[in-house]
Scaffold this active site. Structure first.
Site, PDB file in Angstrom:
ATOM      1  N   LYS A  39       4.085  -2.622   4.700  1.00 15.07           N
ATOM      2  CA  LYS A  39       4.268  -3.096   3.325  1.00 15.07           C
ATOM      3  C   LYS A  39       5.670  -2.720   2.871  1.00 15.07           C
ATOM      4  CE  LYS A  39       2.234  -2.762  -1.310  1.00 15.07           C
ATOM      5  NZ  LYS A  39       1.161  -2.134  -2.117  1.00 15.07           N
ATOM      6  N   LYS A  57       3.133  -7.384   4.585  1.00 15.38           N
ATOM      7  CA  LYS A  57       3.277  -7.808   3.188  1.00 15.38           C
ATOM      8  C   LYS A  57       4.688  -7.492   2.728  1.00 15.38           C
ATOM      9  CE  LYS A  57       1.362  -6.944  -1.423  1.00 15.38           C
ATOM     10  NZ  LYS A  57       0.479  -6.090  -2.242  1.00 15.38           N
TER      11      LYS A  57
END
Length: 325
Positions: free
Chosen positions: A193, A246
């Site tokens: 992330k 992400k």
């Protein structure tokens, strides 16, 4: 004159369909939803046209509609009634996410319900962990993340997805689930992330913007590629069943790296900023929204994503149904 006739395999629609290497299906898409307290609430999120805050009663209706369209999985986020320094509603059995899980599973038992496990929207500082003297405390945060995941599993969640990026959180969550009889519940880790500028609209939607500083001490530097492999390997070693990248579209090289190195499911999150950019341009007539959405999702599949979390899932379900006639 001798040359390759590549166009032979693209000459007609039927021929193109025959040789297509990657395909979109609604089974590979997961739809994020935002649950809020109250009744009869369908509140538009201004920076994400078409996305709404939903009260639990409206979530029930939404789940039925999604199932009828063929959407088989959702990712739940919650907006709490109150915030405190211990993020207590995150792991309260009467918390908004816990209520939402139970409601969806009662209404549509076959719906796969995944839950975001993080503290950022539940504490006043808007950070992913316990904060003391302006410092995000890694190790003190881990038990609360484990409590949160346990409360979601107890409410009926099929899948828990820690997004906090604290070191060691997958190990703590996996151990807690196993010790309490939830060894069947998978962990889908936000393993990779990035500290991205694409999260802006989500922070409005979840009321989770940091009240000081930023999240660069725990989310990854967008400049780094090799670090993603280390992060993913650590989470797998700690017990993750699925690893996620992400954001998605600007990090397709990372999706491909993980796909080539690890023989586990890889998820990609097409985040709020990606959604809002496409949506805004589509609403203004600058692009063909449907074509761009389908192309972007197909690109993520081609890069190696087994699952794509996208706010377009509901639209795509309708479009694919139209194509089938």
């Amino acid at each position: 004159m001798q040359f390759d006739r590549h166009r032979r395999l693209r000459w007609t629609p039927g021929m193109r369909d025959l040789w297509r290497e990657n395909r979109l299906s609604i089974e590979t898409l997961m739809y994020p939803l935002f649950a809020v307290h109250g009744s009869g609430v369908r509140e538009p999120i201004s920076s994400m046209p078409g996305v709404e805050h939903l009260s639990v009663d409206e979530l029930r209706r939404e789940a039925v509609e999604l199932a009828e369209l063929g959407v088989r999985s959702i990712l739940l986020f919650g907006i709490p009634a109150h915030k405190d320094e211990r993020s207590s509603e995150a792991y309260d059995e009467r918390g908004i996410v816990q209520q939402a899980i139970r409601a969806v599973k009662e209404e549509v038992p076959e719906m796969v319900v995944a839950t975001d496990v993080c503290l950022c929207q539940y504490n006043p500082a808007g950070h992913c962990g316990i904060v003391r003297n302006g410092v995000i405390l890694n190790d003190e945060t881990l038990p609360l993340l484990a409590q949160t995941a346990l409360s979601h599993a107890a409410a009926g969640a099929d899948l828990v997805a820690p997004s906090d990026m604290m070191d060691g959180r997958v190990k703590m969550i996996r151990s807690a689930l196993d010790e309490r009889g939830f060894e069947h519940v998978p962990v889908m880790s936000y393993a990779v992330k990035y500290a991205s500028a694409f999260y802006g609209p989500f922070r409005e939607a979840a009321d989770s913007a940091p009240q000081f500083g930023d999240r660069r001490s725990h989310q990854m530097d967008p400049a780094n590629r090799r670090e993603a492999i280390r992060e993913a390997r650590s989470d797998l070693d700690e017990g993750a069943d699925v690893i996620m990248v992400k954001p998605a579209m600007a990090y397709m090289d990372i999706i491909r790296d993980l796909r080539e190195r690890f023989d586990v499911p890889v998820a990609a999150y097409q985040v709020s900023g990606e959604y809002s950019m496409i949506k805004a341009a589509g609403l203004r007539g600058w692009i063909d929204e449907r074509a761009v959405v389908l192309e972007s999702l197909l690109g993520l599949r081609r890069a190696g994503a087994d699952l794509i979390i996208t706010y377009f899932a509901k639209d795509v379900a309708r479009w694919l149904r139209e194509e089938r006639g």
